[in-house]
Design an enzyme around this catalytic site. Structure first.
Site, PDB file in Angstrom:
ATOM      1  N   ARG A  49       0.936  -1.069   0.028  1.00 13.56           N
ATOM      2  CA  ARG A  49       0.085   0.061  -0.046  1.00 13.56           C
ATOM      3  C   ARG A  49       0.828   1.227  -0.193  1.00 13.56           C
ATOM      4  O   ARG A  49       2.184   1.160   0.123  1.00 13.56           O
ATOM      5  CB  ARG A  49      -1.059  -0.066   1.106  1.00 13.56           C
ATOM      6  CG  ARG A  49      -0.121  -0.285   2.425  1.00 13.56           C
ATOM      7  CD  ARG A  49      -0.937   0.233   3.760  1.00 13.56           C
ATOM      8  NE  ARG A  49      -0.590   1.644   3.915  1.00 13.56           N
ATOM      9  CZ  ARG A  49       0.202   2.507   3.927  1.00 13.56           C
ATOM     10  NH1 ARG A  49       1.549   1.849   4.123  1.00 13.56           N
ATOM     11  NH2 ARG A  49       0.299   3.766   3.850  1.00 13.56           N
ATOM     12  N   ALA A  51       0.678   5.177  -1.995  1.00 10.76           N
ATOM     13  CA  ALA A  51       0.625   5.435  -3.548  1.00 10.76           C
ATOM     14  C   ALA A  51       1.910   5.292  -4.197  1.00 10.76           C
ATOM     15  O   ALA A  51       1.658   4.447  -5.253  1.00 10.76           O
ATOM     16  CB  ALA A  51       0.134   6.995  -3.293  1.00 10.76           C
ATOM     17  N   ASP A 228      -2.312  10.917  -2.195  1.00 13.92           N
ATOM     18  CA  ASP A 228      -2.569   9.925  -3.295  1.00 13.92           C
ATOM     19  C   ASP A 228      -2.931  10.669  -4.611  1.00 13.92           C
ATOM     20  O   ASP A 228      -2.672   9.734  -5.578  1.00 13.92           O
ATOM     21  CB  ASP A 228      -3.735   9.134  -2.845  1.00 13.92           C
ATOM     22  CG  ASP A 228      -3.245   8.101  -1.813  1.00 13.92           C
ATOM     23  OD1 ASP A 228      -3.324   8.600  -0.718  1.00 13.92           O
ATOM     24  OD2 ASP A 228      -3.086   6.994  -1.785  1.00 13.92           O
ATOM     25  N   ASN A 238      -6.020  12.325   0.210  1.00 16.57           N
ATOM     26  CA  ASN A 238      -5.063  11.475   0.995  1.00 16.57           C
ATOM     27  C   ASN A 238      -6.298  10.602   1.815  1.00 16.57           C
ATOM     28  O   ASN A 238      -7.358  10.801   1.983  1.00 16.57           O
ATOM     29  CB  ASN A 238      -4.198  12.339   1.723  1.00 16.57           C
ATOM     30  CG  ASN A 238      -3.215  11.580   2.316  1.00 16.57           C
ATOM     31  OD1 ASN A 238      -2.530  10.561   1.710  1.00 16.57           O
ATOM     32  ND2 ASN A 238      -2.897  11.827   3.803  1.00 16.57           N
TER      33      ASN A 238
HETATM   34  O1  MRU Z   1      -4.948   3.232   1.627  1.00 19.14           O
HETATM   35  P1  MRU Z   1      -3.570   3.227   1.839  1.00 19.14           P
HETATM   36  O2  MRU Z   1      -3.007   2.939   3.069  1.00 19.14           O
HETATM   37  O3  MRU Z   1      -2.755   2.809   0.547  1.00 19.14           O
HETATM   38  O4  MRU Z   1      -3.514   4.908   1.935  1.00 19.14           O
HETATM   39  C1  MRU Z   1      -1.913   5.654   1.947  1.00 19.14           C
HETATM   40  C2  MRU Z   1      -2.095   6.843   2.247  1.00 19.14           C
HETATM   41  O5  MRU Z   1      -3.321   7.578   2.144  1.00 19.14           O
HETATM   42  C3  MRU Z   1      -0.823   7.697   1.996  1.00 19.14           C
HETATM   43  O6  MRU Z   1      -0.759   8.962   2.735  1.00 19.14           O
HETATM   44  C4  MRU Z   1      -0.297   8.232   0.761  1.00 19.14           C
HETATM   45  O7  MRU Z   1      -0.659   7.054  -0.241  1.00 19.14           O
HETATM   46  C5  MRU Z   1       0.894   8.785   0.562  1.00 19.14           C
HETATM   47  S1  MRU Z   1       2.199   7.469   1.148  1.00 19.14           S
HETATM   48  C6  MRU Z   1       3.602   8.277   0.636  1.00 19.14           C
END
Ligand code: MRU
Length: 319
Positions: A49, A51, A228, A238
């Site tokens: 997980r 982004a 994201d 996000n």
């Molecule tokens: O659902 P997730 O855990 O993939 O969500 C991740 C986030 O919202 C992070 O803040 C975002 O991807 C940035 S990671 C550098």
């Protein structure tokens, strides 16, 4: 393909493995990923997980598939299903769009491999640049709030917001990090706390609904979070709960920073209205505390309008 390693993703001797993030912090279990169908499932259940990391993992998975003898047609199908595996993080779409032209060539397997390595190494470099930039906004004595997980578990490198917090700590700055637990899947409590613990960075875990009291008590000097997808006008998607933190920061006049690589920017989305928000399974919200069939709304992300963001810190500059 050369070997490459990050905190949660390995490409080693022709095999891809993932640190299963659903099991952290209780168990550090690495999973072999045999094909893109398995990778799609791991992306969707958040075993991998963040982004940037899902873009890198999808690229490696496609290259691995071609290397194992998949045809061009099979690779095309795999590319599209990886690309659609999560809808909000645009890094995934960008990575797949960069891989697609390689499928036109006769030597597509070696070109896909080259491109996947490039995407991996590039993410490491982007993280380094963000870390320096974020650290330059942190002073010794700062108490920082962060939400979700934006560290080494979410990227191929040191991370985005958390990477910068780490860099500031390594520079000798005395900092303290408040970590939102990040309901419903607890990326803050399970993953950010795990990373901070390993790095020896002082932190305090809070339930998401405790942040307001911390702001009121003037305990937070700065907020750093990831993204994201960032629309052309700066509206940023996000992890769900980020918007609430931004509203609190604005009310309490605390600087609120979004930290992201260029690969998270989506010039094709003019504003938040065009960013698709993933809605996830009701079971994630129900847990054990509600009636079994309680109706649920479970958006995985929310939008922070540009007006609430003090600065967007990118690898390439500040907006
Ligand atoms: O659902 P997730 O855990 O993939 O969500 C991740 C986030 O919202 C992070 O803040 C975002 O991807 C940035 S990671 C550098």
């Amino acid at each position: 393909m050369k070997n490459c390693f990050s905190m949660a993703l390995r490409y080693e001797n022709g095999q891809i493995s993932l640190l299963d993030q659903t099991l952290l912090p209780r168990e550090e279990r690495w999973l072999l990923v045999n094909n893109p169908t398995e990778m799609v499932a791991h992306i969707q259940r958040l075993a991998v997980r963040g982004a940037p990391l899902i873009g890198v993992a999808a690229a490696l998975s496609l290259a691995h598939y071609a290397g194992k003898g998949a045809s061009k047609q099979e690779c095309h199908v795999a590319l599209e299903s990886l690309r659609e595996s999560r809808p909000t993080a645009v890094n995934l779409m960008h990575a797949m769009d960069r891989m697609r032209p390689a499928l036109e060539a006769a030597n597509f397997a070696s070109l896909l491999e080259e491109k996947a390595m490039e995407i991996f190494q590039e993410d490491v470099q982007l993280c380094e640049r963000m870390a320096e930039r974020v650290a330059s906004h942190i002073q010794s004595g700062d108490t920082i709030l962060t939400h979700c997980n934006t560290g080494g578990l979410a990227t191929a490198g040191v991370g985005t917001a958390l990477g910068g917090i780490r860099r500031a700590f390594e520079q000798g700055k005395k900092i303290h990090v408040y970590v939102d637990e990040t309901r419903p899947l607890m990326q803050g409590a399970r993953l950010t706390a795990w990373e901070l613990e390993k790095l020896g960075i002082p932190y305090t875990l809070i339930c998401d609904n405790m942040a307001a009291s911390l702001f009121q008590a003037k305990k937070i000097q700065k907020v750093f979070v990831g993204a994201d997808r960032i629309a052309a006008n700066g509206d940023s998607a996000n992890k769900i709960g980020t918007y609430g933190v931004a509203v609190l920061a604005k009310f309490h006049q605390v600087p609120f920073y979004i930290v992201a690589p260029e690969t998270t920017c989506d010039p094709k989305c003019a504003s938040a209205a065009e960013i698709p928000i993933e809605e996830r399974n009701a079971a994630e919200v129900r847990g054990t505390n509600s009636p079994q069939n309680a109706p649920v709304w479970n958006p995985a992300f929310d939008i922070t309008p540009r007006a609430l963001i003090t600065k967007i810190l990118l690898d390439s500059g500040e907006r």
